[in-house]
Write an enzyme that holds these catalytic residues in place. Structure first.
Site, PDB file in Angstrom:
ATOM      1  N   LYS A 254       0.825  -1.215   0.000  1.00 46.13           N
ATOM      2  CA  LYS A 254       0.000   0.000   0.000  1.00 46.13           C
ATOM      3  C   LYS A 254       0.858   1.263   0.000  1.00 46.13           C
ATOM      4  O   LYS A 254       0.366   2.371  -0.164  1.00 46.13           O
ATOM      5  CB  LYS A 254      -0.907   0.033   1.240  1.00 46.13           C
ATOM      6  CG  LYS A 254      -1.908  -1.101   1.260  1.00 46.13           C
ATOM      7  CD  LYS A 254      -3.196  -0.707   0.538  1.00 46.13           C
ATOM      8  CE  LYS A 254      -4.243  -1.791   0.627  1.00 46.13           C
ATOM      9  NZ  LYS A 254      -4.452  -2.492  -0.658  1.00 46.13           N
ATOM     10  N   ARG A 255       2.125   1.108   0.235  1.00 46.13           N
ATOM     11  CA  ARG A 255       3.022   2.261   0.280  1.00 46.13           C
ATOM     12  C   ARG A 255       3.553   2.555  -1.118  1.00 46.13           C
ATOM     13  O   ARG A 255       3.926   1.636  -1.827  1.00 46.13           O
ATOM     14  CB  ARG A 255       4.206   1.954   1.202  1.00 46.13           C
ATOM     15  CG  ARG A 255       3.784   1.688   2.619  1.00 46.13           C
ATOM     16  CD  ARG A 255       3.362   2.960   3.266  1.00 46.13           C
ATOM     17  NE  ARG A 255       3.128   2.777   4.685  1.00 46.13           N
ATOM     18  CZ  ARG A 255       3.190   3.786   5.548  1.00 46.13           C
ATOM     19  NH1 ARG A 255       3.491   5.008   5.149  1.00 46.13           N
ATOM     20  NH2 ARG A 255       2.944   3.570   6.816  1.00 46.13           N
TER      21      ARG A 255
END
Ligand code: GLU
Length: 499
Positions: A254-255
Site C-alpha cells: 500500500k506504500r
C-alpha cells in the site's frame, strides 16, 4: 512441460519492491528449469497509465539484472507484449464467449448501475450487479445494439455451487459461487478488463505458472471459470503472500514511496534502492530471503546459487516482512568483495550526483581501504568530501600537536613534511608512506610515527574519519596537499610566534 513464467505489471508509476520480488521468483523458477521468463505490460486500464512508467519499469528490472526472453522491447513469438496492442484479439475471444453463451452484452447505463448498486446494498448484497441483462432475448439485444446503445460484456458466473481454485502454495481454495456476480470482461470502450486479458494472454503465451499478488486470489474463481469456458488448460496458480511493513502494521504494497517506520527508513520503490547506494546483487539476495529460505542458515548467497535450489512450491504462503535490518549488512558484504576499480566505477555516479567529478583510476586508489567501511555506495560521499571541498582548517594549533609530539616538534616535522611532499618522486602511495613514516618516527622520542600521521590526517583531509592518509594524499594531489600543509604549518607557527 516447458516452464514459462511472466511478470505482468501495469505501468502505473514506479516499480514497487514487492513487484521486483514477485518478478524475481518467477524469473528464478524459469531459469532453474531452463524455461522462459516473459515481460508483459498490462495497460488496459488506461486511466491509470502514467507516461514514462514503462521506461522506468524496464530500466529498473534491467538494473536488477532480471532479464526476459520475450517482452515489449525484445519481441518474441507471442507478441505484442503490451496489452493495448492486443485489443482486437481480446474482442475476438470475448465474442466467442458471447456466441457460445458464456458471456453476454449488458446495456446498463451508469445511472442504472448506480441505482442497482444502491438497491442491492440495501439488501446487504455488495456484488453491485443483479444480472438483469443475462437472459435478455436475442431480438432485444439486437434492437438495443441497432440503437447504438453502449454495452459491456459480462461473463456468466455459475449461479450456485462452488469453484475450486488450485493454488500451489495453499492447495485447493474453495469459493461459493453465490458470492460472485457476472463480472465485466470487456468495458464499454471496447477495452478488456484484467480478468479477460490475462486469461487470454496467459493461454496464448503458453504460461505454465502464474505468479501474482495474493490480492488476486479472491477473483481467481472467475479466472478458473474463464479458462474452463474457453476449454483451455489452467496454468499453475501461485499467489504470493502479502508483504507487511517491517513493524508488522499494514501492508507494504500500500506504500508508494519510502517512509519512516519507527525510526527505520523503509524503501519501497526500486529506484529508491538504486538511489540509496545499494548493489543490485545485494538487493536480490535480500529479496530472495523473503518467503523462501536458502537453507543451511545461510543469509548471503549468489542468485545463481539460489536458482540452483529454488522451487516455487517452497515459497511460504504466510504473510511476510522484508528484513530491512539485514539489508545494509548484506550490501556491505557485497561491497567488500568488489574489485577497487569496479567499486570506484560504482561509486562515481553517486559522487557526480553531488557535483563531484573524479577520475575512476584515482578513486580506485582509496577503495581497498574504503571498502571495509562502506555499507552503501553513498557512504563514500562523506568519506571523500575532503577531496572535493576545501574545508577550512578549524582546529587549534594544539590539535595538530600531541603529548608525544609537542608544538616545537610538530612544527619541525611539518616543515620537513612540506619539503618532502614538494619534492617526492614518484608521487605514489608506497613512496609517500615510507617518507612520512620516517619523518614521523623522528618527531617522537619513542620513534612512533602515530602522532604525526594522525595530525597529518586532520591537517590534510580535515576529517577525523577518512580514508587512509597516504591514499588520501595521492588522490588529493601534490599541489592541494601542499596548500593544506602550508595552512597547517602557518597555524602551528602563529602559536609559537605569539606565546
Ligand atoms: N497487472 C496485474 C498487476 O499489476 C498483474 C497481475 C498478474 O500478474 O496477473 O497487479
Amino acid at each position: 512441460m516447458t516452464i514459462r513464467t511472466r511478470f505482468a505489471p501495469s505501468p502505473t508509476g514506479y516499480l514497487h519492491i514487492g513487484g521486483v520480488w514477485a518478478a524475481l521468483f518467477a524469473w528464478m523458477y524459469a531459469r532453474r528449469h531452463g524455461g522462459q521468463f516473459i515481460l508483459r505490460i498490462e495497460d488496459t486500464d488506461t486511466k491509470r497509465t502514467v507516461p514514462g512508467a514503462l521506461e522506468n519499469l524496464i530500466a529498473s528490472l534491467r538494473w536488477f539484472g532480471l532479464d526476459w526472453d520475450e517482452g515489449p522491447d525484445v519481441g518474441g513469438p507471442y507478441g505484442p507484449y503490451i496489452q493495448t496492442q492486443r485489443v482486437d484479439l481480446y474482442a475476438q475471444y470475448a465474442n466467442r464467449l458471447v456466441a457460445q453463451g458464456h458471456a453476454y452484452k449488458c446495456f446498463a447505463t451508469p445511472e442504472e448501475l448506480a441505482e442497482m448498486r444502491q438497491e442491492l446494498e440495501a439488501k446487504g448484497d455488495r456484488s453491485g450487479y443483479d444480472r438483469r441483462y443475462r437472459d435478455m432475448p436475442q431480438a432485444e439485444v439486437e434492437k438495443l445494439e441497432r440503437e447504438g446503445r453502449p454495452y459491456t460484456i459480462r461473463f456468466k458466473m455459475p449461479l450456485d455451487g462452488q469453484t475450486v481454485v488450485p493454488d500451489l502454495l495453499r492447495g485447493d481454495v474453495v469459493f461459493d459461487n453465490d458470492q460472485f456476480t457476472d463480472y465485466v470482461i470487456v468495458k464499454s470502450n471496447g477495452l478488456p478488463t484484467y480478468h479477460l486479458a490475462h486469461v487470454v494472454d496467459d493461454h496464448l503465451m503458453q504460461i505454465s505458472h502464474i505468479t501474482r499478488g495474493i490480492e488476486w486470489l479472491n477473483t481467481a474463481p472467475i479466472h478458473v471459470r474463464l479458462f474452463e469456458a474457453f476449454g483451455w488448460e489452467m496454468p499453475v496458480l501461485v499467489h504470493m503472500p502479502v508483504i507487511l511493513s517491517p513493524s508488522g502494521k499494514g501492508k507494504l504494497s500500500k506504500r508508494d514511496q519510502a517512509f519512516d517506520d519507527g525510526g527505520e527508513r523503509i524503501l519501497v520503490r526500486a529506484d529508491e534502492f538504486m538511489a540509496g547506494g545499494y548493489l543490485p546483487a545485494a538487493v536480490l539476495n535480500f529479496l530472495a530471503n523473503v518467503g523462501w529460505t536458502f537453507g543451511d542458515d545461510q543469509e548471503k548467497f549468489t542468485i545463481e546459487e539460489a536458482i540452483a535450489r529454488f522451487d516455487l512450491a517452497d515459497v511460504s504462503a504466510v504473510p511476510t516482512k522484508l528484513p530491512y535490518s539485514k539489508l545494509d549488512w548484506l550490501n556491505g558484504q557485497y561491497i567488500q568483495e568488489m574489485e577497487p576499480l569496479a567499486l570506484a566505477a560504482a561509486v562515481k555516479p553517486y559522487l557526480e550526483r553531488e557535483g563531484y567529478h573524479i577520475d575512476v583510476d584515482q578513486l580506485a586508489l582509496v577503495m581497498p581501504a574504503l571498502r571495509v567501511r562502506l555499507r552503501r555506495l553513498t557512504d563514500a560521499i562523506d568519506f571523500l568530501r575532503f577531496v572535493f571541498e576545501d574545508v577550512p582548517l578549524v582546529v587549534m594549533a594544539e590539535d595538530l600537536a600531541h603529548k608525544k609530539m609537542p608544538l616545537p616538534a610538530a612544527q619541525a616535522a611539518y616543515a620537513q613534511v612540506l619539503d618532502f611532499i614538494v619534492n617526492v618522486e614518484p608521487f605514489d602511495v608506497e613512496t609517500i608512506a615510507a617518507g612520512l613514516r620516517a619523518i614521523g618516527e623522528g618527531a617522537t622520542e619513542n620513534n612512533s610515527p602515530g602522532p604525526l600521521l594522525g595530525s597529518l590526517r586532520l591537517a590534510i583531509t580535515r576529517q577525523r574519519v577518512s580514508p587512509p592518509l597516504f591514499e588520501s594524499i595521492v588522490v588529493l594531489g601534490r599541489q592541494r596537499t601542499v596548500q593544506r600543509l602550508q595552512e597547517a604549518l602557518a597555524l602551528l607557527n602563529t602559536v609559537t610566534a605569539n606565546p
